[in-house]
Every structure is written in C-alpha cells, then in structure tokens.
Write a protein that holds these residues in place. Structure first.
Motif, PDB file in Angstrom:
ATOM      1  N   GLY A   1     -38.156  16.321 -18.055  1.00  0.00           N
ATOM      2  CA  GLY A   1     -38.046  16.119 -19.498  1.00  0.00           C
ATOM      3  C   GLY A   1     -37.935  14.648 -19.853  1.00  0.00           C
ATOM      4  N   ASN A   2     -37.124  13.898 -19.108  1.00  0.00           N
ATOM      5  CA  ASN A   2     -36.995  12.464 -19.364  1.00  0.00           C
ATOM      6  C   ASN A   2     -38.301  11.717 -19.126  1.00  0.00           C
ATOM      7  N   ALA A   3     -39.150  12.263 -18.285  1.00  0.00           N
ATOM      8  CA  ALA A   3     -40.366  11.550 -17.872  1.00  0.00           C
ATOM      9  C   ALA A   3     -41.607  11.954 -18.649  1.00  0.00           C
ATOM     10  N   VAL A   4     -41.512  12.932 -19.557  1.00  0.00           N
ATOM     11  CA  VAL A   4     -42.723  13.456 -20.184  1.00  0.00           C
ATOM     12  C   VAL A   4     -43.497  12.366 -20.919  1.00  0.00           C
ATOM     13  N   GLY A   5     -42.800  11.520 -21.698  1.00  0.00           N
ATOM     14  CA  GLY A   5     -43.503  10.459 -22.413  1.00  0.00           C
ATOM     15  C   GLY A   5     -44.226   9.518 -21.465  1.00  0.00           C
ATOM     16  N   ALA A   6     -43.571   9.181 -20.347  1.00  0.00           N
ATOM     17  CA  ALA A   6     -44.203   8.291 -19.367  1.00  0.00           C
ATOM     18  C   ALA A   6     -45.372   8.984 -18.677  1.00  0.00           C
ATOM     19  N   LEU A   7     -45.277  10.293 -18.448  1.00  0.00           N
ATOM     20  CA  LEU A   7     -46.400  11.039 -17.874  1.00  0.00           C
ATOM     21  C   LEU A   7     -47.581  11.073 -18.843  1.00  0.00           C
ATOM     22  N   ALA A   8     -47.289  11.195 -20.136  1.00  0.00           N
ATOM     23  CA  ALA A   8     -48.364  11.154 -21.135  1.00  0.00           C
ATOM     24  C   ALA A   8     -49.073   9.804 -21.096  1.00  0.00           C
ATOM     25  N   THR A   9     -48.288   8.737 -20.975  1.00  0.00           N
ATOM     26  CA  THR A   9     -48.898   7.411 -20.873  1.00  0.00           C
ATOM     27  C   THR A   9     -49.732   7.293 -19.604  1.00  0.00           C
ATOM     28  N   ALA A  10     -49.222   7.819 -18.486  1.00  0.00           N
ATOM     29  CA  ALA A  10     -49.994   7.781 -17.236  1.00  0.00           C
ATOM     30  C   ALA A  10     -51.328   8.494 -17.398  1.00  0.00           C
ATOM     31  N   ARG A  11     -51.319   9.616 -18.109  1.00  0.00           N
ATOM     32  CA  ARG A  11     -52.570  10.351 -18.313  1.00  0.00           C
ATOM     33  C   ARG A  11     -53.557   9.533 -19.143  1.00  0.00           C
ATOM     34  N   GLU A  12     -53.067   8.953 -20.262  1.00  0.00           N
ATOM     35  CA  GLU A  12     -53.954   8.179 -21.118  1.00  0.00           C
ATOM     36  C   GLU A  12     -54.385   6.871 -20.447  1.00  0.00           C
ATOM     37  N   ASN A  13     -53.559   6.365 -19.547  1.00  0.00           N
ATOM     38  CA  ASN A  13     -53.903   5.136 -18.820  1.00  0.00           C
ATOM     39  C   ASN A  13     -54.710   5.408 -17.564  1.00  0.00           C
ATOM     40  N   ARG A  14     -55.078   6.660 -17.326  1.00  0.00           N
ATOM     41  CA  ARG A  14     -55.911   7.046 -16.184  1.00  0.00           C
ATOM     42  C   ARG A  14     -55.244   6.693 -14.856  1.00  0.00           C
ATOM     43  N   ALA A  15     -53.926   6.845 -14.795  1.00  0.00           N
ATOM     44  CA  ALA A  15     -53.184   6.503 -13.579  1.00  0.00           C
ATOM     45  C   ALA A  15     -52.989   7.750 -12.724  1.00  0.00           C
ATOM     46  N   PRO A  16     -53.491   7.751 -11.485  1.00  0.00           N
ATOM     47  CA  PRO A  16     -53.341   8.929 -10.621  1.00  0.00           C
ATOM     48  C   PRO A  16     -51.938   9.011 -10.026  1.00  0.00           C
TER      49      PRO A  16
END
Length: 533
Positions: A76-91
């Motif tokens: 839950g704490n990481a969801v925003g950062a995971l969203a950024t990783a997805r939009e930043n194309r970070a594997p």
C-alpha cells in the motif's frame, strides 16, 4: 534438502537480480535471514523510497531490479511509486510477503488482500498456487518486467520459502528472445507519410531515450531537415536537447499545442503518448491539415493514440531503418529554440530565484550528468537552462506524483556509478521521501541533491490564484531541509546568496564523477511571480 528459497535464489542469480531493495517485515524474515554472501541487500526507510531507488537503478541499468515489500502495509505504501515505475517504463520484479499459507483461510493478523491492491499498474500479478511454483513465478515475473517494461508482482506466503523445492523444471523459460528487427512494410508506411509531407515534425519522448535511438533520430531529423519537439511532462529526454534541430518542449494546453503543431502538415510521435496534456481544453490536439502518426514500443501508447497510423515496433531498429528509408531533402532553417536564455546575475543582497541556480548548474555540470528533476514550479526554467546532452541525461516522474527524485537519484547512481548524478528538487517535493538520504549515506552513494527552498507549494499557490481563490494551506518556511538531512546523517549546507552558491557549486562540480558521499545543498529561492502552471 533443497528448499524453495534455494531455488528462488538460483532464479535470481540466473537473471542477474543479485541486489535486493527492501524495507523488510516479519513476512519476509524467513527469506532474508542469513542472506547468501553473493546477494546484496539495500535498505530504505519507507517503501516509496524502496521502489523509487529500485526504479532509478533499473532505469540506469536497463534491466529488472528486485524489490521486496511487506504484505498490505508495504504494498500500500508503495503503490504510488509502482505507478511511477510503470509510467517510467522501469522493469521491477516485486515480491510481496503474505501470511503463512497454512492458516490463510482463517485470515490471521497481517493477512493481505494483495492481488488487486496496486490496481492495473503492475504488468503482471501472480499468486503461485503451491510453494514449489514460486521460483518459476519469479522467472515469469522477470520476463514480464523486461518485455512489458514495468513492475511484475509475485505474492509469496511466508512459509513457502522453507518448503522442499520441486524436482521438476520451473515453468518459465530460461531465455526469452524478442524480435528486434524492424518490419520493412511498417518502415515503408511511415517513410511514405514523411516523404509526402512538406513540413514534417518529430515529437519524441521517454521511450526514445536510448543511445541507438538518439543516433537514429539525429540522422532522421538531419535528413528531413525538420524540427524535433520533446513531449510535455516527459520522464526522459528522447533527443539531444543541444542539437540544432531541437525545437523545445511542447506546451501542455491544447490552444498553444494547436498553434505549435499548426506549422506542420505531419507530426510523427516516437516513443511518447499522443499527446500528453495537463489542463483539459476542448477541441482537437492538432488543427485541421495536420496529420498524426506514432511509432512506439508500448502497446498502450499505440492503442490509445488518436492517429491515422500507429506502429508498434522496437524503436532503435525501426528509427535506424526509417532514417535510411526516407528521402533526403534540403534542410529548412533550424528551429528558433536557440541558446539557453541569459540569466542576469542578481544584485548584491537581491534574492535568488530558481533560474539563477539552474544557470549556475548548467555552466558547471559535465555533459554526462544525470539530472533527476522534481521541482514543478521551476521545471520550465530547468528545461530551458539544463538541456539533456546524453541519453539518460534527464529523469523525472512520468506520473507527476511527488517523492520520486530523492530515491531515484540514489538508485541511478548505484546502477550507473560512472555517471554524475544531481537531483534538482523543490523543498516540498523533498519532504515526501527525505528519508531516502539515509540509504545514500549508509551505502556511500555520491549523488548531489540541490533543494530549491521557497518554503511553500508554489505550484498549488499559483493554481489557487488561477481559480480565483485563496489557498487554505500555509507556507512551511520554518522547515529546515538541511536540518532533516543532517539528522539522517547526510552532509548538508544552506545557501542564501549568489556568491555562496557559486562557491558551493565550484567545489562540488569537480567531485561529481568520483563522489562516494552524498551532499544536500538547500538553496533559498524566491518564488517566480511570472510562473504559470
């Protein structure tokens, strides 16, 4: 007895995931206790910092990073950062700990409802049906993260790691090859559009941030004699921004966008959405008479593009083939982007503005510096004064949420220690993940953090004014970012005038390539009254 844990470690080694980014909890202890010596553990003090650091590492190395999160709270704490990783194309390969499988049916303490918690941002979510399926799930996650360019999640109950490993091969390929050649018919179709256009233009984005793609697009722009625009709100630069054919950054509202694109009868977008906007305005993206096409390696970008032709292709190979296929033409005059604007030196005793800091950085940073940006109210000045001169020269959060730059800069420096890394961060932005500095200190990460401190959320203040209202939130001028950094063990200094700024930057610039100690410079700046979001 060979355990699932042993088999999982072998899977990580096979795919080069020997660095673990985590903030551990009880559901992960059975995996982490007595970690093998060939696996490195990187601790961050919040899950947003964990994922942000791993994102920077993955972007810098262009390979999946391994992340460990603690059940519902950690994910839950990481969801925003995971969203950024997805939009930043970070594997990313993300293991999320779960309660003991043997009593999950009774929903004990720390049981997580995990499968849908991160929404649609993961490129894959898997809950292995047996403990013995965990190693194969990690292999599949690695392939998914790498091919779909985003976070892939595997939910693992805490007792699975000590179970006996399956003697059968894992249900995941040891190698998965993607075609990297360009389809000749697709290249011909796009080349035909360009050759038929009298006034074409290119728009590039984060997907084009690759050395081979930069070389190919440079050749294409020179062959066409056309301008190249950077997408608005781009997370990475898709073209050398000091090149004569670079025209600047596209505006983020449709009225100005139509005025900009109306000069062209064809706009080819490469490695970017078509076309990212911020405020809603009625009307089309481009005026009548301007045709739109897109080439991307992101299926979602292709499916959502309002264009007459969308091509899904590997960008380095496709752009190289396209540059050779189009007809050469007489170069038109270079776009009027020109050199960076001159920034007058402030008078003695006059307050600093962000432009003064950015101009001073531009004069001193090596060409291969990675600038990690998170300063919304100063972004236009940063784009104008600090052009990306090499691939991975600019990195920002594609989602727009705050808390990215501090941990991402740490991860980039860890992943690409040969590159100088400077994060330019607003003080409000820095507070979202200031605890990331501890990780930089503990692991000897020599990134430099330049915090532009105006003691307020300047963008939000301007938006409130734009809506004709008064902001109900207070300023926070009493917060000392330098003090917070020092409390976390990070060397920090506060800068309040132009002469002191130049002294600090002169001293820092020479140390950037080989630094092994982080440094934070809190620079007091006045908000720019002319800034309009």
């Amino acid at each position: 007895m060979r355990t699932v844990r042993d088999a999982a470690f072998d899977m990580l080694r096979r795919h080069g995931m020997t660095t673990v980014f985590a903030n551990p909890g009880s559901t992960e202890v059975s995996l982490l206790a007595d970690l093998p010596d060939d696996l490195d553990f990187v601790l961050a003090l919040h899950e947003g910092s964990v994922v942000g650091t791993a994102t920077g590492w993955a972007v810098a190395r262009d390979e999946p990073a391994f992340v460990l999160l603690h059940t519902t709270a950690g994910l839950g704490n990481a969801v925003g950062a995971l969203a950024t990783a997805r939009e930043n194309r970070a594997p990313l390969v993300v293991v999320v700990g779960q309660q003991d499988r043997r009593h999950l049916a009774q929903r004990p303490f720390l049981t997580g409802r995990l499968e849908g918690l991160a929404g649609d941002y993961p490129v894959r979510v898997e809950s292995p049906p047996r403990a013995q399926d965990v190693p194969g799930a990690l292999g599949r996650a690695w392939h998914a993260a790498r091919t779909d360019r985003g976070p892939a999640l595997v939910v693992v109950p805490m007792d699975d790691w000590q179970q006996p490993a399956d003697e059968l091969p894992e249900a995941a390929p040891r190698a998965l090859r993607q075609a990297t050649a360009a389809d000749p018919e697709s290249v011909a179709a796009v080349a035909g559009l360009l050759d038929a256009a009298e006034r074409p233009a290119l728009v590039v984005g984060a997907g084009a941030d690759h050395p081979a793609t930069w070389r190919a697009l440079t050749g294409l722009a020179e062959r066409l004699g056309c301008p190249v625009w950077q997408e608005s709100f781009g997370a990475r630069a898709g073209f050398p921004q000091d090149h004569p054919r670079f025209a600047g950054h596209l505006p983020a509202d449709r009225t100005r966008l139509r005025a900009t694109l109306g000069r062209h009868d064809l706009v080819l977008v490469i490695g970017a959405p078509v076309l990212r906007q911020y405020p809603y305005e009625a009307g089309p993206l481009a005026p009548d008479g301007t045709r739109l096409a897109v080439v991307t390696d992101d299926p979602a970008e292709a499916r959502n593009a309002p264009v007459e032709l969308a091509v899904l292709a590997p960008l380095p190979a496709f752009c190289a083939a396209l540059a050779h296929r189009v007809s050469a033409r007489t170069a038109r005059p270079a776009p009027e982007c020109g050199a960076a604007p001159a920034v007058p030196v402030p008078a003695a005793g006059a307050p600093l503005r962000a432009a003064h800091v950015l101009a001073a950085l531009a004069e001193r940073l090596p060409a291969d510096t990675v600038v990690v940006e998170e300063t919304p109210s100063s972004r236009p000045d940063l784009h104008a004064l600090l052009p990306a001169r090499q691939p991975l020269g600019f990195l920002s959060a594609a989602m727009g949420g705050l808390g990215f730059a501090v941990p991402a800069a740490i991860g980039v420096r860890m992943g690409a220690p040969e590159r100088p890394v400077v994060a330019v961060v607003g003080d409000g932005s820095s507070l979202y993940q200031i605890q990331g500095l501890w990780t930089a200190v503990h692991y000897g990460v020599g990134a430099v953090f330049v915090v532009l401190a105006n003691g307020r959320y300047a963008v939000m203040d301007r938006l409130a004014e734009k809506h004709g209202g008064k902001a109900p939130w207070p300023a926070f001028e009493e917060i000392s970012v330098r003090g917070l950094a020092e409390a976390l063990g990070c060397p920090a200094r506060r800068v309040g005038d132009h002469a002191a700024l130049l002294r600090e930057l002169d001293a820092v610039a020479a140390t950037l390539p080989g630094r092994t100690e982080p440094l934070l410079l809190e620079v007091t700046v006045e908000p720019d009254p002319s800034f309009a979001p």
